[in-house]
Write a protein that holds these residues in place. Structure first.
Motif, PDB file in Angstrom:
ATOM      1  N   GLY A  62       0.819  -1.208   0.000  1.00 41.49           N
ATOM      2  CA  GLY A  62       0.000   0.000   0.000  1.00 41.49           C
ATOM      3  C   GLY A  62       0.850   1.254   0.000  1.00 41.49           C
ATOM      4  O   GLY A  62       0.551   2.227  -0.697  1.00 41.49           O
ATOM      5  N   MET A  63       1.940   1.245   0.759  1.00 40.71           N
ATOM      6  CA  MET A  63       2.844   2.393   0.809  1.00 40.71           C
ATOM      7  C   MET A  63       3.566   2.579  -0.525  1.00 40.71           C
ATOM      8  O   MET A  63       3.736   3.709  -0.991  1.00 40.71           O
ATOM      9  N   ILE A  64       3.958   1.477  -1.152  1.00 38.38           N
ATOM     10  CA  ILE A  64       4.606   1.554  -2.458  1.00 38.38           C
ATOM     11  C   ILE A  64       3.630   2.126  -3.491  1.00 38.38           C
ATOM     12  O   ILE A  64       3.984   3.009  -4.280  1.00 38.38           O
ATOM     13  N   LEU A  65       2.389   1.659  -3.477  1.00 41.00           N
ATOM     14  CA  LEU A  65       1.377   2.162  -4.409  1.00 41.00           C
ATOM     15  C   LEU A  65       1.086   3.647  -4.165  1.00 41.00           C
ATOM     16  O   LEU A  65       1.015   4.438  -5.111  1.00 41.00           O
ATOM     17  N   ALA A  66       0.960   4.033  -2.908  1.00 38.74           N
ATOM     18  CA  ALA A  66       0.726   5.442  -2.580  1.00 38.74           C
ATOM     19  C   ALA A  66       1.909   6.303  -3.020  1.00 38.74           C
ATOM     20  O   ALA A  66       1.717   7.409  -3.549  1.00 38.74           O
ATOM     21  N   PHE A  84       2.627  14.556  -8.183  1.00 41.23           N
ATOM     22  CA  PHE A  84       3.219  15.791  -7.671  1.00 41.23           C
ATOM     23  C   PHE A  84       4.681  16.023  -8.046  1.00 41.23           C
ATOM     24  O   PHE A  84       5.130  17.162  -8.052  1.00 41.23           O
ATOM     25  N   GLU A  85       5.442  14.979  -8.365  1.00 39.82           N
ATOM     26  CA  GLU A  85       6.875  15.151  -8.592  1.00 39.82           C
ATOM     27  C   GLU A  85       7.291  14.989 -10.050  1.00 39.82           C
ATOM     28  O   GLU A  85       8.200  15.677 -10.500  1.00 39.82           O
TER      29      GLU A  85
END
Length: 130
Positions: free
Chosen positions: A70-74, A82-83
């Motif tokens: 989930g953190m990788i997907l986010a 944004f980047e």
């Protein structure tokens, strides 16, 4: 994460030391295939397929602090929202680790891509001729 189109097979079978890539994709009967709709055009569909168990162990080694899926997907969505400079760059799997960003201007010059489209440009990893 290793790019399966460029990862060095000898490194992938025993992923120790710094990440390595091959200088060029192999060209043999297994990875160079006839394009399904373009006559007289061959497509290099190479990507590293065998020995993925060692890459899985590399990516999930206990000494590495790997974030959750989930953190990788986010992080993926955050980066592209944004980047990533989508007005200037192209998302490409054909770029190597040492040159990770492909500019739209270069893609337009080499392959005739339009410079006037404002949306996110994603290059097809196998059909790079358009």
């Amino acid at each position: 994460l290793p790019n399966l189109q460029w990862v060095d097979p000898t490194w992938a079978q025993n992923p120790a030391g710094p990440y390595r890539e091959i200088p060029a994709k192999p060209k043999n009967q297994y990875c160079v295939v006839q394009h399904p709709t373009e006559p007289n055009y061959l497509v290099n569909s190479y990507f590293y397929r065998s020995g993925l168990e060692s890459l899985t162990q590399f990516c999930s080694h206990p000494s590495r602090k790997i974030p959750s899926y989930g953190m990788i997907l986010a992080s993926f969505f955050h980066y592209f929202a944004f980047e990533f400079n989508y007005k200037k760059n192209v998302v490409s799997l054909n770029t190597k680790h040492c040159y990770p960003i492909l500019e739209k201007e270069i893609k337009a010059e080499e392959d005739g891509w339009s410079l006037f489209r404002q949306g996110l440009a994603i290059e097809d990893p196998f059909e790079s001729f358009y």
